[in-house]
Enzyme design. Structure first.
Site, short mmCIF file in Angstrom:
data_model
loop_
_atom_site.label_atom_id
_atom_site.label_comp_id
_atom_site.label_asym_id
_atom_site.label_seq_id
_atom_site.Cartn_x
_atom_site.Cartn_y
_atom_site.Cartn_z
N GLY A 104 42.45 63.05 -8.94
CA GLY A 104 41.53 63.55 -9.70
C GLY A 104 40.34 62.67 -9.43
N ARG A 105 40.58 61.44 -9.79
CA ARG A 105 39.32 60.36 -9.68
C ARG A 105 38.79 60.29 -8.18
NH1 ARG A 105 39.02 55.84 -12.91
NH2 ARG A 105 41.32 56.17 -13.47
N CYS A 128 26.42 52.42 -32.55
CA CYS A 128 26.52 51.53 -33.54
C CYS A 128 27.83 50.60 -33.32
CB CYS A 128 26.54 51.89 -34.93
SG CYS A 128 25.18 52.81 -35.09
N TYR A 141 36.34 61.05 -15.67
CA TYR A 141 36.97 60.49 -16.58
C TYR A 141 35.40 60.04 -17.25
CZ TYR A 141 41.24 60.78 -14.57
OH TYR A 141 42.39 61.45 -13.92
C1 LIG Z 1 50.12 63.99 -14.27
C2 LIG Z 1 48.85 63.32 -13.22
N1 LIG Z 1 48.21 63.69 -12.25
C3 LIG Z 1 47.26 63.54 -11.66
C4 LIG Z 1 46.19 62.59 -12.31
C5 LIG Z 1 45.06 62.11 -11.55
O1 LIG Z 1 45.22 60.98 -11.38
P1 LIG Z 1 43.81 60.08 -10.68
O2 LIG Z 1 42.55 60.70 -11.46
O3 LIG Z 1 43.84 58.62 -10.88
O4 LIG Z 1 43.83 60.59 -9.32
C6 LIG Z 1 46.79 62.21 -13.57
C7 LIG Z 1 46.08 61.06 -14.35
O5 LIG Z 1 46.26 60.62 -15.32
C8 LIG Z 1 47.99 62.59 -14.12
O6 LIG Z 1 48.36 62.25 -15.42
#
Ligand SMILES: Cc1ncc(COP(=O)(O)O)c(C=O)c1O
Length: 438
Positions: free
Chosen positions: A292-293, A362, A392
Site C-alpha cells: 500500500g504505502r 485546536c 494514509y
Molecule cells: C492486510 C494488510 N495488507 C496490506 C497492508 C498494507 O500495508 P503497507 O501500506 O504497509 O504496505 C495492510 C496495512 O495495514 C494490511 O493490514
C-alpha cells in the site's frame, strides 16, 4: 541521499516548482490549499515495478487502505494488479470504479454479515477470513447461497515488525488473524477445509507496516510454509497460495534508512519461499503481496499555504498552515516525520532555520513537522510542500473542527485531473439533521 519527492519533481533554488510537468503555484491558485497532489508517473510507475518484480507467477494486490478513490482504483485495474479492500466502503469504491471482482481480496478483522453478503454477491476473488465467528458466518452464507467462495485464512505467525506499535500486526497479541502458536490457525484451517462451499486457497499474514529489511518476512515465510506442510500432512491438501501482506517501507526524510528495492524484496521472498518449501518437500505456492504505502506514499505531495508565522524568542518559531491533522493524521498519531520544502515562486533559499509547522486545529498535538529546516524568510502567504503524503493521508482524513476535506488532483505530462472534489462547508453539514421543534 534519498529524495522523498516524486520522480517528476522539479526544484529551483531549493523551491519546488512543478510536479508531473505542472506548476505547483498554479495548482494552488486553481484548486486552493490544502491540496493533495498525486503524481501519475510515480504512482503508475510503482505499480508497474511491483507487477514486473513479482512477475506472472506472483500476484500483487494494491492495499486500498493506503489511498482509494475511484481514479486510483481505475489505475490499479489498468496496471493489471489485484486490489485489497478492507470494508464495505472500499469494496463499494472498487466495484463502482468497475474493478473486476475476481481480482479483489476482502479483508477485515470484524466483517459484518452485510459486508460478507456484499462480497459474495459481487463474486469477490478471495475473502481473507480473520476469525472463528467469521468462518462460521461465511460458511453458512455460502451454503445458503449454494455458492463457492474463495478464501484465504489470515494467520499471525508471531512475528511483529514495523515502524510503530500501532502498525505492528503479526505478533501473538494481535487483534488480527488466527494465532499459529496457540494452534488456532490449524484448527481454523481444518474447519474451513470441511466447509462444503469454501474453497481454501491458502494463507495470509501481514506483519506490520514501514518495514525496512526483509528479515521479518523471511522468518514469517518459514513459519507459514511449516503450517502449510502440516496441513498437507494432516488433511492431504496442498494449499496453492501464500499471501505475505504488505509492509515495505518508504523514505519520508532524506536521512531515513532506504528500504530494500522492490526487486530485492521480490527476490528475497521468492528465495525464502523456495527454500522453505524444499525443506518441507512442498510444492511452491503462488506468492501474493499487498503493498500500500510503497505504491501510493511517494506519489503524493500535499500543498499548504502558511497563514500565520509566530516567533517566540528563545523558544520556537511556528508557521501555522491551512490544514493539519484532519488531512494528515500520521504526525499526531504515530509521531511520523515528513520532508517539507518551500514551493512556488520566491527568493532563492540561502539560509534556513528550524520552524515548527503547525496545523490549524485546536490541538497542541496538531503539529505536522517539528523543527523543520525552512527558509529563514518564510512568510505568511508562502506555499509549503510536504513529500510522501500519498499513503494514509487522505485515507485517514477527517472533518475535525468541521474542516472540509481537501481536494486531490492527479498530475502527469503537464496535465491536471481533479480526482477528488474539495468538500464545501455545506458538504460538511450535509448529514446534519436540525431539530425542528425549537
Ligand atoms: C492486510 C494488510 N495488507 C496490506 C497492508 C498494507 O500495508 P503497507 O501500506 O504497509 O504496505 C495492510 C496495512 O495495514 C494490511 O493490514
Amino acid at each position: 541521499m534519498n529524495t522523498p519527492f516524486p520522480r517528476t519533481a522539479v526544484f529551483q533554488d531549493g523551491r519546488l516548482c512543478s510536479l508531473g510537468g505542472v506548476d505547483v503555484a498554479a495548482l494552488a491558485g486553481d484548486f486552493g490549499t490544502p491540496l493533495y497532489v498525486l503524481d501519475r508517473a510515480e504512482l503508475v510507475g510503482r505499480m508497474h515495478e511491483w507487477r514486473d518484480a513479482f512477475g506472472p507467477d506472483g500476484t500483487v494486490a494494491y492495499a486500498g487502505k493506503a489511498l482509494l478513490v475511484l481514479a486510483v482504483a481505475q489505475l490499479v485495474d489498468a496496471a493489471g494488479l489485484h486490489l485489497d479492500v478492507a470494508s464495505a466502503g472500499e469494496l463499494h469504491t472498487a466495484l463502482r470504479a468497475g474493478f473486476p471482482a475476481e481480482r479483489l481480496f476482502l479483508h477485515g478483522n470484524n466483517k459484518s454479515v452485510a459486508e460478507l453478503e456484499q462480497a459474495v454477491d459481487a463474486g469477490v476473488g478471495r475473502v481473507v477470513v480473520d476469525s472463528s465467528s467469521e468462518l462460521g458466518r461465511l460458511a453458512a452464507l455460502a451454503d445458503s447461497r449454494g455458492q463457492t467462495v474463495g478464501v484465504l485464512l489470515r494467520v499471525t505467525p508471531g512475528i511483529a515488525a514495523g515502524g510503530h506499535d500501532f502498525i505492528r500486526t503479526g505478533g501473538n497479541d494481535s487483534k488480527f488473524g488466527f494465532s499459529v502458536s496457540a494452534g488456532l490457525a490449524e484448527e481454523a484451517i481444518g474447519r474451513a477445509l470441511a466447509a462444503p462451499h469454501l474453497d481454501v486457497h491458502g494463507l495470509h499474514c501481514h506483519l506490520g507496516s514501514q518495514i525496512t529489511t526483509p528479515d521479518a518476512f523471511v522468518a514469517a515465510v518459514d513459519i507459514m510454509v511449516e503450517v502449510m506442510a502440516r496441513v498437507r500432512d494432516r488433511h492431504g491438501v496442498v494449499l496453492d497460495e501464500l499471501n505475505v501482506g504488505g509492509g515495505l517501507a518508504i523514505v519520508y526524510e532524506p536521512a531515513d534508512e532506504a528500504p530494500v528495492s522492490v526487486e530485492e524484496h521480490a527476490r528475497v521472498l521468492r528465495a525464502a519461499l523456495a527454500a522453505a518449501c524444499t525443506g518441507c518437500d512442498l510444492p511452491v505456492p503462488r506468492l501474493v503481496v499487498e503493498p500500500g504505502r510503497a505504491i501510493a506514499g511517494p506519489a503524493g505531495v500535499t500543498l499548504y499555504t502558511v497563514g500565520t508565522v509566530k516567533d517566540i524568542p528563545g523558544v520556537r518559531t511556528y508557521a501555522a498552515v491551512d490544514g493539519g491533522l484532519s488531512d494528515n493524521l500520521r504526525p499526531a498519531l504515530y509521531g511520523a516525520r515528513y520532508t517539507f520544502a518551500p514551493a512556488g515562486p520566491g527568493a532563492p533559499v540561502h539560509r534556513q532555520r528550524p520552524v515548527t509547522v503547525a496545523g490549524k486545529h485546536c490541538e497542541s498535538g496538531d503539529v505536522l513537522g517539528r523543527d523543520v529546516a525552512l527558509p529563514a524568510g518564510l512568510a505568511e502567504g508562502d506555499l509549503l510542500a510536504v513529500a510522501a503524503t500519498g499513503a494514509y493521508g487522505q485515507a485517514m482524513a477527517s472533518n475535525y473542527n468541521r474542516l472540509p476535506r481537501p481536494a486531490m488532483v492527479l498530475v502527469g505530462d503537464g496535465e491536471v485531473r481533479l480526482i477528488l472534489r474539495r468538500e464545501t462547508l455545506d458538504d460538511v453539514l450535509s448529514h446534519d439533521v436540525a431539530l425542528d421543534d425549537l
